[in-house]
Design a protein around this motif. Structure first.
Motif, short mmCIF file in Angstrom:
data_model
loop_
_atom_site.label_atom_id
_atom_site.label_comp_id
_atom_site.label_asym_id
_atom_site.label_seq_id
_atom_site.Cartn_x
_atom_site.Cartn_y
_atom_site.Cartn_z
N LEU A 66 -12.65 -39.74 7.62
CA LEU A 66 -13.49 -38.68 7.09
C LEU A 66 -12.65 -37.95 6.06
N GLU A 67 -13.19 -37.77 4.86
CA GLU A 67 -12.38 -37.22 3.77
C GLU A 67 -13.13 -36.15 3.00
N TRP A 68 -12.42 -35.08 2.72
CA TRP A 68 -12.96 -33.98 1.92
C TRP A 68 -12.37 -34.05 0.53
N VAL A 69 -13.22 -33.95 -0.51
CA VAL A 69 -12.77 -33.98 -1.90
C VAL A 69 -13.32 -32.74 -2.58
N GLN A 70 -12.42 -31.98 -3.23
CA GLN A 70 -12.90 -30.78 -3.91
C GLN A 70 -12.16 -30.54 -5.20
N ILE A 71 -12.80 -29.79 -6.10
CA ILE A 71 -12.17 -29.39 -7.36
C ILE A 71 -11.17 -28.28 -7.06
N VAL A 72 -9.94 -28.46 -7.51
CA VAL A 72 -8.92 -27.42 -7.34
C VAL A 72 -8.50 -26.83 -8.67
N ILE A 84 -8.49 -34.69 1.01
CA ILE A 84 -7.88 -34.27 2.26
C ILE A 84 -8.50 -35.08 3.40
N LEU A 85 -7.65 -35.80 4.14
CA LEU A 85 -8.11 -36.63 5.25
C LEU A 85 -8.20 -35.84 6.54
N ILE A 86 -9.23 -36.13 7.31
CA ILE A 86 -9.35 -35.59 8.67
C ILE A 86 -9.08 -36.75 9.63
N VAL A 87 -8.02 -36.60 10.42
CA VAL A 87 -7.60 -37.66 11.34
C VAL A 87 -7.94 -37.25 12.76
N GLY A 88 -8.75 -38.04 13.45
CA GLY A 88 -9.18 -37.67 14.79
C GLY A 88 -10.05 -36.43 14.74
N ASP A 89 -9.91 -35.57 15.73
CA ASP A 89 -10.74 -34.35 15.79
C ASP A 89 -10.09 -33.16 15.09
N THR A 90 -8.76 -33.12 15.06
CA THR A 90 -8.09 -31.92 14.56
C THR A 90 -6.99 -32.20 13.54
N GLY A 91 -6.65 -33.47 13.30
CA GLY A 91 -5.55 -33.78 12.40
C GLY A 91 -5.94 -33.68 10.94
N ILE A 92 -5.05 -33.14 10.11
CA ILE A 92 -5.27 -33.01 8.68
C ILE A 92 -4.11 -33.64 7.93
N VAL A 93 -4.43 -34.45 6.92
CA VAL A 93 -3.42 -35.03 6.05
C VAL A 93 -3.80 -34.72 4.61
N ASN A 228 -20.46 -29.72 6.24
CA ASN A 228 -19.99 -29.04 7.45
C ASN A 228 -19.08 -29.92 8.30
N ARG A 229 -19.22 -31.23 8.17
CA ARG A 229 -18.38 -32.14 8.94
C ARG A 229 -16.93 -32.08 8.48
N LYS A 235 -11.02 -25.39 5.60
CA LYS A 235 -10.23 -24.27 6.14
C LYS A 235 -8.74 -24.49 5.89
N TRP A 236 -8.29 -25.74 6.13
CA TRP A 236 -6.87 -26.05 5.95
C TRP A 236 -6.47 -25.83 4.50
N TRP A 237 -7.32 -26.26 3.56
CA TRP A 237 -6.98 -26.11 2.16
C TRP A 237 -6.90 -24.65 1.75
N LYS A 238 -7.80 -23.83 2.24
CA LYS A 238 -7.75 -22.40 1.91
C LYS A 238 -6.43 -21.79 2.37
N GLU A 239 -5.94 -22.25 3.52
CA GLU A 239 -4.70 -21.69 4.08
C GLU A 239 -3.45 -22.25 3.41
N ASN A 240 -3.56 -23.41 2.77
CA ASN A 240 -2.38 -24.09 2.23
C ASN A 240 -2.41 -24.33 0.73
N GLN A 241 -3.48 -23.93 0.06
CA GLN A 241 -3.59 -24.25 -1.36
C GLN A 241 -2.53 -23.57 -2.21
N GLU A 242 -2.08 -22.40 -1.81
CA GLU A 242 -1.05 -21.71 -2.58
C GLU A 242 0.26 -22.50 -2.57
N LEU A 243 0.62 -23.05 -1.40
CA LEU A 243 1.81 -23.88 -1.30
C LEU A 243 1.72 -25.07 -2.24
#
Length: 304
Positions: A66-72, A84-93, A228-229, A235-243
């Motif tokens: 499952l993969e999320w793609v967005q304009i940054v 951004i990959l979603i691995v399993g239920d909670t993993g993010i890569v 929504n999936r 959420k992860w990107w919002k928290e880590n996009q500055e890095l």
């Protein structure tokens, strides 16, 4: 005629750069954004080993994600898409990134030995085209190609050819070739989009001679699902996009000023992505700069 069209566009409230770029091109690039069920499929089709008795072709590769793609980032001549990959239920890569640049002339060409050389194409060769610059999970360069978006017979697709390092699915398993010649096609479809590849696995020697060891077919299908999936990835990107903005800033600076770079595969027995993934999202620009600097084996600027 061109001046008249630009003046007409300004009178109608249309930015001149939008008139220079077909609206369909930008729409096609942006249609790759969203939440997708992705199927990755690769198979070696032909092999040409010098010793067929010892050659072991790669097994067929099939993965789902499952993969999320967005304009940054978006500007008149550039659109940056982050995967951004979603691995399993909670993993993010934090996955690969693709920068689309209109009528881009400067390209980093991979040479086969963890090194990239900057080349400059004439304006006539890239007129009306979009370059796709692909970056690895650590935002280091991977491959760059240019081509025209084609909108004809109900199809919307873009094609290019570029040299790249071994794919991640193989670089820990294969050492019998060192270069991948990628023929990429991105096509917008009724279900989402398709990334199709026809690749040559090449042995390149230090004199630049190439030998095609094998060929492969790749079919990556991106099927659109409800955004929504991919809420966890958003959420992860919002928290880590500055890095990652800081990391991107460091790479942008290095790639802009250097004509040639050669990177180390590992520092302290770990690849760069492992070091970066271990950073806190509050890491400073200086801390990031120092870390990435340790992975440069060679730099050659325009002044050298």
């Amino acid at each position: 005629m061109k001046k008249i069209l630009i003046a007409l566009g300004m009178f109608c409230g249309i930015e001149p750069w939008l008139m220079a770029q077909p609206k369909e091109d930008r729409n096609a690039i942006k249609q790759m954004c969203g939440c997708y069920e992705v199927k990755f499929n690769f198979a070696e089709t032909f092999a040409f080993p010098k010793d067929a008795s010892t050659y072991k072709p790669s097994a067929q590769y099939h993965e789902k994600a499952l993969e999320w793609v967005q304009i940054v980032e978006e500007s008149p001549r550039k659109i940056v898409l982050q995967h951004i990959l979603i691995v399993g239920d909670t993993g993010i890569v934090k996955h690969w990134r693709q920068d689309w640049i209109y009528e881009n002339r400067e390209f980093l060409q991979y040479n086969g030995f963890e090194d990239w050389q900057k080349i400059i194409l004439p304006k006539s060769q890239v007129r009306g085209q979009w370059a796709q610059k692909v970056y690895q999970v650590d935002d280091s360069p991977r491959y760059e190609g240019t081509g025209s978006w084609i909108h004809k017979d109900g199809r919307h697709y873009w094609e290019s050819t570029a040299y790249a390092p071994l794919p991640r699915r193989e670089f820990t398993k294969r050492n019998d070739y060192n270069l991948l010649k990628r023929r990429n096609r991105h096509e917008i479809t009724h279900y989402g989009w398709l990334h199709e590849q026809d690749n040559d696995k090449i042995i390149r020697d230090t004199k630049g001679n190439d030998y095609v060891l094998a060929q492969e077919k790749g079919i990556d299908t991106y099927t659109k699902v409800d955004d929504n999936r991919c809420a966890l990835a958003q959420k992860w990107w919002k928290e880590n996009q500055e890095l990652w903005t800081k990391i991107r800033r460091k790479w942008d600076s290095e790639l802009a000023q250097n004509q040639y770079i050669k990177l180390k595969k590992r520092v302290d027995d770990k690849p760069l992505f492992m070091h970066l993934f271990a950073l806190k999202n509050t890491a400073t620009q200086d801390e990031i700069n120092r870390l990435i600097d340790t992975f440069f084996e060679v730099r050659k600027s325009q002044q050298q």
